[in-house]
Write an enzyme that holds these catalytic residues in place. Structure first.
Site, PDB file in Angstrom:
ATOM      1  CB  SER A  98      -0.794  -0.193   1.349  1.00  0.00           C
ATOM      2  OG  SER A  98      -0.309   0.023   2.396  1.00  0.00           O
ATOM      3  CG  ASP A 109       1.643  -3.048   7.419  1.00  0.00           C
ATOM      4  OD1 ASP A 109       0.963  -2.677   6.502  1.00  0.00           O
ATOM      5  OD2 ASP A 109       1.622  -4.550   7.502  1.00  0.00           O
ATOM      6  CG  ASP A 111       3.762  -4.260   3.126  1.00  0.00           C
ATOM      7  OD1 ASP A 111       3.588  -5.156   3.844  1.00  0.00           O
ATOM      8  OD2 ASP A 111       2.507  -4.269   2.667  1.00  0.00           O
ATOM      9  CG  ASP A 164       4.639  -6.722   7.881  1.00  0.00           C
ATOM     10  OD1 ASP A 164       5.015  -6.646   9.010  1.00  0.00           O
ATOM     11  OD2 ASP A 164       3.662  -7.091   7.531  1.00  0.00           O
ATOM     12  CE  LYS A 225      -5.196  -1.559   1.417  1.00  0.00           C
ATOM     13  NZ  LYS A 225      -4.006  -1.225   1.458  1.00  0.00           N
ATOM     14  CE1 TYR A 234      -6.930  -5.087   2.174  1.00  0.00           C
ATOM     15  CE2 TYR A 234      -5.950  -5.607   4.095  1.00  0.00           C
ATOM     16  CZ  TYR A 234      -5.901  -5.044   2.958  1.00  0.00           C
ATOM     17  OH  TYR A 234      -4.467  -4.426   2.649  1.00  0.00           O
TER      18      TYR A 234
END
Length: 732
Positions: A98, A109, A111, A164, A225, A234
């Protein structure tokens, strides 16, 4: 047409995707108005991040880049490379998901992917050395490595921001600063986990290249989303769709309607995927079959690819199905939600609804009668974080096992939300799954779904966790809707009722009143009833009992009603109560046994019924032993029955076998087993009427035959004495 005219004609519009667009139409004035309303709603919903939060993300990413460089330089020096190599040693941080697509919101978060040289390994250097470096930093909290995930990842919070982090070791001694991660050369001489790690960034770059309007794509994706989270669909880990899946679905709709604005794209999204014929794949481009030796998605060659229910193919080589976690049950749930969204969007276009109606939260705990509760406990919060991540990553396996062992007749709906019981003395969280019989499935009378084997297999796989510590426990148990623990509803919860039933029923503060038949009966205080206990109740004199037609009775293993009724048999939950808390809220019956009520509705009085009422047969019954609890379709008063695989015949005697299935809403209250095995109607009602008539007839006969008063009295005394002896004999 002349050649000059052909040369001056505009070129055909660029085609996005593997097929031609469905429509090239642009927005009307009404579409633009709806689009402004939608964007206003998204802003008011708080889906956009402030400038301060965005600046903090950039600062955290800058810190991570420096930490990665220092880590690789230190490893290069320790392994004896030259000073020049140490100086040139480098690692890069790329973002995907995202944040890379520009649709992240507050608190989302990041990624990220760390790309390092060939001599820096994932198992030892990334998950051990870098892990220890991060663990010693004050800014880093909740550090959790997940080595055996499909894509190995290290989860943590850096200065409160969730990250992450993946790792990919490419076949180069030095990682250049201008590395093009989309170039096919980065895939040379790497293993499959590395390819999967690299694919996140490569797919995000390709998506942005393959959509006709990036701004419209981002707004539409941000909206959908948010909708998916509100509707409980989701979560890639539990068998639904994750961020990249939704991005690919939205991108395909953007290709089919290249000139549409976000309000149009949202409406077209639901229209397209409501009618989509799965398992036909969703693809943004043709599948690239480069000769690097990696397997690409192709159901013609790969048998496993044929089993995928909802293939959504990534656009970067090697093309994979990003939604391999989807099962038949989760696909069914998503299709239902697509239909819901399509209906609301049609009403919005007709000015019959507002955009807010589309984002109404899904009432999961009102949608099913039966649930699986997965309790996860650990000795402390840090252990729970690691243990929960392991269990959550395998929850979809439980869904697949149940579907497999019941041949698809029992459907599972895993809910991607965790709940915490703060009253427990140890670290705890719980997940829930809705259970229902497959709609339209013909179930034989008395059939149960025995999923104990599925649950034990799941628990066995969970207990193979290589980092298991004492205190890490898991319990899977069946609960009814009325047994849902209160910590699931922190703001309180009141069951919605059918209008007809709400007008007929008035509930007391402790919920101990229920409507049966034509009258309203108040049940005994459950506390006072519980004090009697089973032993004490057995000493109470037998109460008057109404006769019940065999047509109203059913074996305890049968539950009749709508298609949502299921009868799973799974292990008891009492072990969990003994291990993690005293007086916990969770309770369970190992065998579901219930009878559906015919008239009125009822309130739950706990997990074990001790008193009941039956109005359909001219009287009330209070039970002590061997109860069958009543249950209505409207309020699901579910209780455990003590009668297993047996029923009462017309005379009140136990008979083995299967009884005729109840009709929908076939009603009775609680049934008491007759101690003598004789129908109460025969014992009480018919003998009394017969004796009364016999007395009247005898007295009349005496009066007619006896003219002498003394003789009349003597004859009446003899008649009464003889009748009393006759009554005692017949009663005995």
């Amino acid at each position: 047409m002349s050649s000059s005219e052909r040369m001056s004609s505009p070129p055909p519009p660029k085609q996005y995707g593997v097929t031609k667009p469905i429509s090239m139409a642009g927005p009307t004035e009404a579409d633009m108005q709806r689009n402004r309303e939608l964007e206003k709603f998204l802003v008011e919903a708080g889906l956009y991040e402030s400038k301060e939060e965005d600046a903090k993300r950039e600062q955290v990413l800058g810190r991570m880049r420096q930490i990665a460089k220092d880590w690789v330089k230190e490893l290069t020096r320790l392994r004896g490379y030259s000073d020049q190599m140490v100086e040139d040693a480098n690692a890069l941080i790329f973002t995907f998901g995202s944040y890379r697509l520009g649709v992240h919101g507050p608190g989302a978060d990041i990624d990220a992917l760390c790309v390092g040289p060939s001599y820096v390994s994932r198992e030892e250097d990334f998950f051990f050395i870098l892990h220890n470096i991060l663990a010693e930093m004050e800014e880093v909290t909740e550090l959790q490595p997940v080595l055996d995930a499909h894509v190995p990842v290290m989860k943590f919070k850096f200065d409160g921001l969730s990250i992450d982090l993946l790792y990919a070791s490419i076949s180069r001694l030095v990682v250049p600063e201008d590395l093009d991660i989309s170039d096919m050369s980065v895939l040379n001489d790497v293993d499959e986990p590395t390819v999967r790690s690299l694919n996140g960034c490569r797919v995000a770059d390709q998506i942005l290249k393959l959509v006709p309007n990036v701004e419209h794509f981002c707004t539409t994706l941000r909206c959908l989303k948010f909708w998916a989270k509100r509707r409980g669909v989701y979560s890639n880990v539990t068998g639904f769709l994750g961020g990249v899946n939704w991005a690919l679905l939205v991108a395909r709709v953007c290709q089919l309607y290249p000139n549409a604005v976000p309000s149009m794209l949202v409406s077209r999204f639901f229209r397209v995927y409501t009618m989509w014929r799965w398992p036909n794949p969703v693809m943004l481009c043709a599948i690239d079959e480069a000769e690097l030796g990696f397997s690409v998605w192709d159901p013609r060659k790969n048998r496993r690819d044929k089993t995928h229910h909802m293939p959504i193919i990534t656009p970067a080589y090697p093309c994979m199905n990003s939604s391999y976690n989807v099962s038949t049950s989760t696909l069914r749930v998503m299709m239902d939600q697509f239909q819901y969204g399509n209906t609301i969007c049609e009403e919005v276009e007709l000015n019959k609804a507002q955009w807010s109606a589309l984002f109404e939260p899904y009432l999961f705990f009102e949608s099913y009668r039966n649930y699986l509760q997965v309790d996860i406990v650990a000795a402390n919060a840090d252990d729970l974080l690691a243990w929960k991540g392991w269990v959550e990553s395998r929850l979809r396996q439980l869904t697949l096992m149940i579907e497999r062992d019941t041949y698809g007749k029992l459907q599972c709906h895993p809910y991607p939300h965790e709940y915490v019981d703060t009253s427990k003395p140890c670290a705890h969280c719980a997940f829930f799954m809705g259970l229902q019989r497959k709609p339209g499935e013909v179930v034989q009378e008395g059939q149960q779904f025995d999923i104990r084997g599925s649950v034990e297999e799941f628990k066995l796989s969970i207990n193979m966790y290589m980092f298991w510590k004492p205190g890490m426990e898991i319990c899977v148990s069946h609960i009814r809707r009325k047994q849902i623990p209160p910590y699931v509803f922190p703001e309180g919860y009141k069951r919605t009722r059918h209008p007809r039933l709400a007008s007929q029923q008035r509930s007391s503060e402790n919920g101990n009143e229920y409507q049966t038949g034509s009258g309203l009966k108040r049940k005994k205080d459950p506390e006072s009833v519980d004090q009697d206990g089973p032993e004490k109740r057995q000493s109470i004199s037998p109460q008057k009992q109404d006769s019940l037609s065999p047509d109203h009775l059913a074996p305890s293993s049968v539950r009749s009603g709508t298609g949502s009724n299921v009868e799973p048999v799974i292990p008891d939950k009492r072990v969990l109560n003994q291990e993690i808390a005293e007086g916990g809220d969770v309770s369970n019956s190992s065998v579901i046994t219930s009878v559906t009520s015919e008239v009125g509705s009822c309130e739950d009085v706990g997990n074990e019924s001790v008193a009941g009422s039956s109005e359909g047969n001219n009287g009330s019954v209070e039970g002590s032993n061997n109860l069958v609890s009543s249950q209505s379709d409207s309020c699901d008063a579910d209780s455990q029955s003590l009668l297993e695989n047996r029923h009462l015949d017309g005379n009140g005697a136990f008979q083995d076998g299967v009884h005729e299935e109840l009709e929908l809403n076939a009603g009775l209250g609680s049934v008491l087993q007759s101690t003598s095995g004789i129908d109460s109607e025969t014992v009480v009602q018919k003998p009394v009427m017969r004796h009364v008539l016999f007395i009247i007839f005898g007295l009349c006969l005496c009066f007619i035959l006896c003219t002498n008063f003394t003789l009349y009295c003597s004859f009446c005394w003899l008649f009464g004495h003889f009748y009393s002896r006759l009554s005692l004999t017949s009663t005995a």
